[in-house]
Write an enzyme that holds these catalytic residues in place. Structure first.
Site, mmCIF file in Angstrom:
data_model
loop_
_atom_site.group_PDB
_atom_site.id
_atom_site.type_symbol
_atom_site.label_atom_id
_atom_site.label_comp_id
_atom_site.label_asym_id
_atom_site.label_seq_id
_atom_site.Cartn_x
_atom_site.Cartn_y
_atom_site.Cartn_z
ATOM 1 N N HIS A 72 0.846 -1.201 0.000
ATOM 2 C CA HIS A 72 0.000 0.000 0.000
ATOM 3 C C HIS A 72 0.877 1.245 0.000
ATOM 4 O O HIS A 72 2.045 1.198 0.373
ATOM 5 C CB HIS A 72 -0.835 0.082 1.282
ATOM 6 N N THR B 181 0.310 5.111 1.914
ATOM 7 C CA THR B 181 -0.569 5.742 2.896
ATOM 8 C C THR B 181 -1.407 6.864 2.292
ATOM 9 O O THR B 181 -2.465 7.209 2.811
ATOM 10 C CB THR B 181 0.247 6.343 4.049
ATOM 11 N N GLU C 82 2.298 -0.825 4.581
ATOM 12 C CA GLU C 82 2.000 0.545 4.147
ATOM 13 C C GLU C 82 3.317 1.305 3.982
ATOM 14 O O GLU C 82 4.153 1.337 4.889
ATOM 15 C CB GLU C 82 1.149 1.274 5.196
ATOM 16 N N HIS D 78 -2.613 -3.125 -3.316
ATOM 17 C CA HIS D 78 -3.985 -2.948 -2.844
ATOM 18 C C HIS D 78 -4.944 -2.764 -4.022
ATOM 19 O O HIS D 78 -6.035 -3.332 -4.049
ATOM 20 C CB HIS D 78 -4.047 -1.743 -1.898
ATOM 21 N N ASP E 125 -3.851 2.350 -4.968
ATOM 22 C CA ASP E 125 -2.502 2.317 -4.388
ATOM 23 C C ASP E 125 -1.924 0.910 -4.451
ATOM 24 O O ASP E 125 -2.667 -0.073 -4.398
ATOM 25 C CB ASP E 125 -2.533 2.819 -2.930
HETATM 26 ZN ZN LIG Z 1 -4.119 0.627 0.521
#
Ligand SMILES: [Zn+2]
Length: 248
Positions: free
Chosen positions: A47, A49, A112, A150, A160
């Site tokens: 991911h 953020t 993340e 993601h 993302d």
């Molecule tokens: Zn994400």
């Protein structure tokens, strides 16, 4: 064998009437086996953020009112924070689909990377991401194809990590798939690209969002969703790689 069934019945009487460790209470006889270990994640979902700094992301990811979390958060400066134990289910993927798997949170480690979505990923960040991925891959025997983003598992909701994410460099180290056009051959006549995307793993219920996610990840360009001949060749090449087991 003649004496086994009375023994099992006795064990059931003794152990089956109490609180079961999972399952409907009292519904089944509990006959514990010693042969098990913890379930293991088989995917890594990456991911960004979409924040300007890691402190902002950290506040969100630890706020009980937000109901989102991640196993790891990596700042632009390369600082790695662990927020959830790897054997626990972090809430990072949400409603998701990858090749028929609908609960990526149960099956994956979430990472993340602090990044606002418009900038390149910091070198210091990628430098610490790589050994973390190598460690996860080795410990859980995660196939290369199962390092995904993601947006790959939620193309209708998420974008993302962005087109700036260095998927090609990661794939060169065994984290994710990649095909250069030089190694791809033109897609066969009649090649069904939408079926190909679904076979790769994508939720194709919204074809345009699925193709956008594919192009963002594998072409580094999400300015348009339509697949051209190069995209179709790349997709066919990726499917061939996905079907090839990782080298031992
Ligand atoms: Zn994400």
């Amino acid at each position: 064998m003649r004496h086994l069934f009375p023994l099992l019945a006795l064990v059931g009487l003794v152990a089956g009437c109490g609180t079961l460790p999972g399952g409907p209470t009292g519904a089944y006889d509990w006959v514990p086996s010693p042969n098990f270990n913890a379930r293991r994640p088989n995917y890594v979902v990456l991911h960004q953020t979409s924040n300007g700094d890691a402190a902002t992301a950290l506040r969100t990811l630890t706020n009980p009112l937000k109901s989102v979390s991640t196993h790891y958060l990596i700042g632009r400066d390369g600082r790695v924070l662990q927020l959830v134990a790897e054997d626990a289910r972090a809430w990072h993927a949400g409603a998701s689909w990858w090749g028929g798997l609908t609960d990526l949170n149960s099956a994956s480690i979430g990472i993340e990377l602090d990044n606002d979505g418009t900038e390149a990923f910091a070198d210091a960040q990628i430098a610490v991401l790589l050994p973390l991925l190598a460690d996860l891959k080795a410990r859980y025997k995660i196939p290369a194809a199962n390092f995904i983003g993601h947006a790959d598992v939620a193309p209708r909701r998420k974008a993302d990590p962005s087109r700036h994410f260095p998927w090609q460099a990661l794939a060169g180290l065994g984290f994710g798939l990649w095909c250069e056009l030089e190694e791809a051959t033109p897609a066969a006549p009649g090649f069904d690209a939408l079926l190909g995307l679904a076979a790769l793993g994508y939720d194709t219920r919204d074809p345009l969002m699925a193709t956008l996610a594919f192009r963002r990840h594998f072409s580094g360009d999400d300015s348009r969703g339509e697949l051209d001949a190069d995209d179709r060749a790349r997709l066919q090449c990726l499917l061939r790689k996905k079907l090839s087991p990782d080298p031992p």
